[in-house]
Design a protein around this motif. Sequence first.
Motif, PDB file in Angstrom:
ATOM      1  N   SER A 155       0.818  -1.209   0.000  1.00 41.15           N
ATOM      2  CA  SER A 155       0.000   0.000   0.000  1.00 41.15           C
ATOM      3  C   SER A 155       0.856   1.266   0.000  1.00 41.15           C
ATOM      4  N   VAL A 156       1.931   1.265   0.784  1.00 42.08           N
ATOM      5  CA  VAL A 156       2.833   2.424   0.802  1.00 42.08           C
ATOM      6  C   VAL A 156       3.464   2.613  -0.572  1.00 42.08           C
ATOM      7  N   TYR A 157       3.884   1.527  -1.174  1.00 41.31           N
ATOM      8  CA  TYR A 157       4.546   1.595  -2.480  1.00 41.31           C
ATOM      9  C   TYR A 157       3.608   2.153  -3.545  1.00 41.31           C
ATOM     10  N   THR A 158       2.387   1.641  -3.619  1.00 42.96           N
ATOM     11  CA  THR A 158       1.455   2.115  -4.644  1.00 42.96           C
ATOM     12  C   THR A 158       0.986   3.541  -4.369  1.00 42.96           C
ATOM     13  N   ALA A 159       0.921   3.946  -3.096  1.00 41.02           N
ATOM     14  CA  ALA A 159       0.561   5.327  -2.773  1.00 41.02           C
ATOM     15  C   ALA A 159       1.625   6.293  -3.275  1.00 41.02           C
ATOM     16  N   ILE A 160       2.883   5.893  -3.213  1.00 45.71           N
ATOM     17  CA  ILE A 160       3.983   6.730  -3.710  1.00 45.71           C
ATOM     18  C   ILE A 160       3.955   6.790  -5.240  1.00 45.71           C
ATOM     19  N   LEU A 161       3.730   5.644  -5.888  1.00 45.64           N
ATOM     20  CA  LEU A 161       3.648   5.626  -7.349  1.00 45.64           C
ATOM     21  C   LEU A 161       2.486   6.486  -7.841  1.00 45.64           C
ATOM     22  N   LEU A 162       1.373   6.403  -7.151  1.00 47.25           N
ATOM     23  CA  LEU A 162       0.194   7.161  -7.562  1.00 47.25           C
ATOM     24  C   LEU A 162       0.449   8.658  -7.511  1.00 47.25           C
ATOM     25  N   MET A 163       1.147   9.104  -6.468  1.00 42.94           N
ATOM     26  CA  MET A 163       1.424  10.532  -6.350  1.00 42.94           C
ATOM     27  C   MET A 163       2.407  10.994  -7.420  1.00 42.94           C
ATOM     28  N   ARG A 164       3.330  10.136  -7.821  1.00 45.32           N
ATOM     29  CA  ARG A 164       4.237  10.495  -8.906  1.00 45.32           C
ATOM     30  C   ARG A 164       3.469  10.695 -10.207  1.00 45.32           C
ATOM     31  N   CYS A 165       2.409   9.908 -10.382  1.00 46.80           N
ATOM     32  CA  CYS A 165       1.606  10.050 -11.597  1.00 46.80           C
ATOM     33  C   CYS A 165       0.938  11.423 -11.677  1.00 46.80           C
ATOM     34  N   LEU A 166       0.624  12.024 -10.526  1.00 46.11           N
ATOM     35  CA  LEU A 166       0.002  13.355 -10.529  1.00 46.11           C
ATOM     36  C   LEU A 166       0.894  14.395 -11.185  1.00 46.11           C
ATOM     37  N   TYR A 167       2.200  14.199 -11.105  1.00 40.71           N
ATOM     38  CA  TYR A 167       3.156  15.189 -11.597  1.00 40.71           C
ATOM     39  C   TYR A 167       3.956  14.645 -12.791  1.00 40.71           C
ATOM     40  N   TYR A 168       3.402  13.704 -13.503  1.00 36.32           N
ATOM     41  CA  TYR A 168       4.208  12.922 -14.461  1.00 36.32           C
ATOM     42  C   TYR A 168       4.819  13.749 -15.580  1.00 36.32           C
ATOM     43  N   ASN A 169       4.147  14.834 -16.040  1.00 38.57           N
ATOM     44  CA  ASN A 169       4.685  15.555 -17.209  1.00 38.57           C
ATOM     45  C   ASN A 169       5.552  16.752 -16.847  1.00 38.57           C
ATOM     46  N   GLY A 170       5.709  17.054 -15.554  1.00 41.06           N
ATOM     47  CA  GLY A 170       6.605  18.127 -15.141  1.00 41.06           C
ATOM     48  C   GLY A 170       6.079  19.527 -15.337  1.00 41.06           C
ATOM     49  N   LYS A 171       4.863  19.686 -15.867  1.00 45.17           N
ATOM     50  CA  LYS A 171       4.340  21.033 -16.124  1.00 45.17           C
ATOM     51  C   LYS A 171       3.231  21.441 -15.167  1.00 45.17           C
ATOM     52  N   TYR A 172       2.385  20.518 -14.775  1.00 39.95           N
ATOM     53  CA  TYR A 172       1.292  20.845 -13.874  1.00 39.95           C
ATOM     54  C   TYR A 172       0.884  19.598 -13.105  1.00 39.95           C
ATOM     55  N   ARG A 173       0.182  19.834 -12.029  1.00 41.86           N
ATOM     56  CA  ARG A 173      -0.301  18.738 -11.192  1.00 41.86           C
ATOM     57  C   ARG A 173      -1.696  18.363 -11.638  1.00 41.86           C
ATOM     58  N   LEU A 174      -1.923  17.079 -11.917  1.00 41.22           N
ATOM     59  CA  LEU A 174      -3.270  16.634 -12.230  1.00 41.22           C
ATOM     60  C   LEU A 174      -4.155  16.792 -11.003  1.00 41.22           C
ATOM     61  N   SER A 175      -5.445  16.918 -11.227  1.00 42.16           N
ATOM     62  CA  SER A 175      -6.337  17.285 -10.137  1.00 42.16           C
ATOM     63  C   SER A 175      -6.890  16.098  -9.357  1.00 42.16           C
ATOM     64  N   SER A 176      -6.836  14.887  -9.936  1.00 41.12           N
ATOM     65  CA  SER A 176      -7.530  13.786  -9.278  1.00 41.12           C
ATOM     66  C   SER A 176      -7.066  12.437  -9.813  1.00 41.12           C
TER      67      SER A 176
END
Length: 427
Positions: free
Chosen positions: A73-94
């Motif tokens: 669960s800790v591992y996937t929570a970290i991966l999920l948060m990286r996906c929010l910022y994946y393109n380096g330009k903006y943070r996805l909202s959800s």
Amino acid sequence: MEKHEVTYASSVTSDKESIVDLRAERPEQGSNFLAYANVVCVVAGTGTLGLPYALQLGGWIGVGILLLSLLMSVYTAILLMRCLYYNGKYRLSSYQEIGRHAYGLPGLIAVWFFHTSIVLGAPIMYLILAGTEVHSLVNSSAISEKAWIWICAAIVAVPFVAMKTLKEVAVMSVFGALATVVLVIVAVRGSIIDMQNHNPEYATITHNNVVLANLPTTIASISICFGGNVVYMHVEEAMRYPKTWNRVVAAALATCSVLYIATAVPGYLAYGSKAVSPILKNLPNDAFTKTGTIFIIIHVILAAPILLTSFALEFERLTDVTVARRGKVMERVYRSIIRLVVIGICGGIACTVPFFGDFLSLLGALGNCSLIFVLPIIFYFKLIGWRQMKAYELLWCAFIVIIGVISAVIGSIDAIKALRNDFINQK
């Protein structure tokens, strides 16, 4: 930039900008402690009291499964948060936006379905639990269970409507987390008393190390206890120091695991093969157990607004209910109407839908396991890629996905069987 996408660094102009820049300090947001309490309050939940029964099904190996679920669960929570910022330009909202960016409309629909089933289904079950438990405590026929459910819904509606984001609701989560701790203390105390008094009702209990036939069900039951991904994005969004997310979520889930073990081990030692869910039904029927019931009610009433706020924030973004679009006054009006309708629907379903608990178990098995274990890895591979991962990381990811799929399938089969029995018994 699309209107539903959020950025925290207006100076970002290139794909080469780092995630660290995007996750800079947000002075107006909440503290790490409030974020920690938010996660503990949502994740720990009433599932804590079902863990002795999970060990009764699978044996002592359930403790190892619990610790393994923590790591996953800790591992996937970290991966999920990286996906929010994946393109380096903006943070996805959800979470939904992560699904859309990864797989287009199918990804969006998949996340939306599982997400909605949890953030609306769990509060409905909370209202059912709170209403029925209050009715049993009061022990009066003057007010029916359905009336108590509506009263609890009205109580939940106050913070849900009054507070806009999880930054404000997070204050309530501190009390919710404390209620969970008290609940665990009550369960541990009752288990120890019954062990010391050698309660004759439990003289013939047995303990098992592994029950292979029930192992898949045990895995499903324990894995679901780490469901918090539905609110992680909003918790991180409300953090003043978002770069500390990894430490915050690890600490919060570790705390939940301590509470789980503290409840599961003494409960299974005391009641063994006769352990039931919730464990309060096994405990001595005294003032302390009644106190535990009261704290269950407090916990679910405080946890419900957190999940409902997560849903409301997504819906309000979808319908463009913002100050910039509607104006300050009308934004408040529209937001209040939306949230009152949501709580009204939840209260109505809690009072009228038959077998909703088993139906929700079906959605929960599919939704929780998919959102916690399967989708974060699939989305991460699509958005960021798997080629930079080492072989052991890829094996770890494959293992997590397999566990998630097994948990979802077994949990769904059990729920379908329960629904079938419900309909047969009704006829």
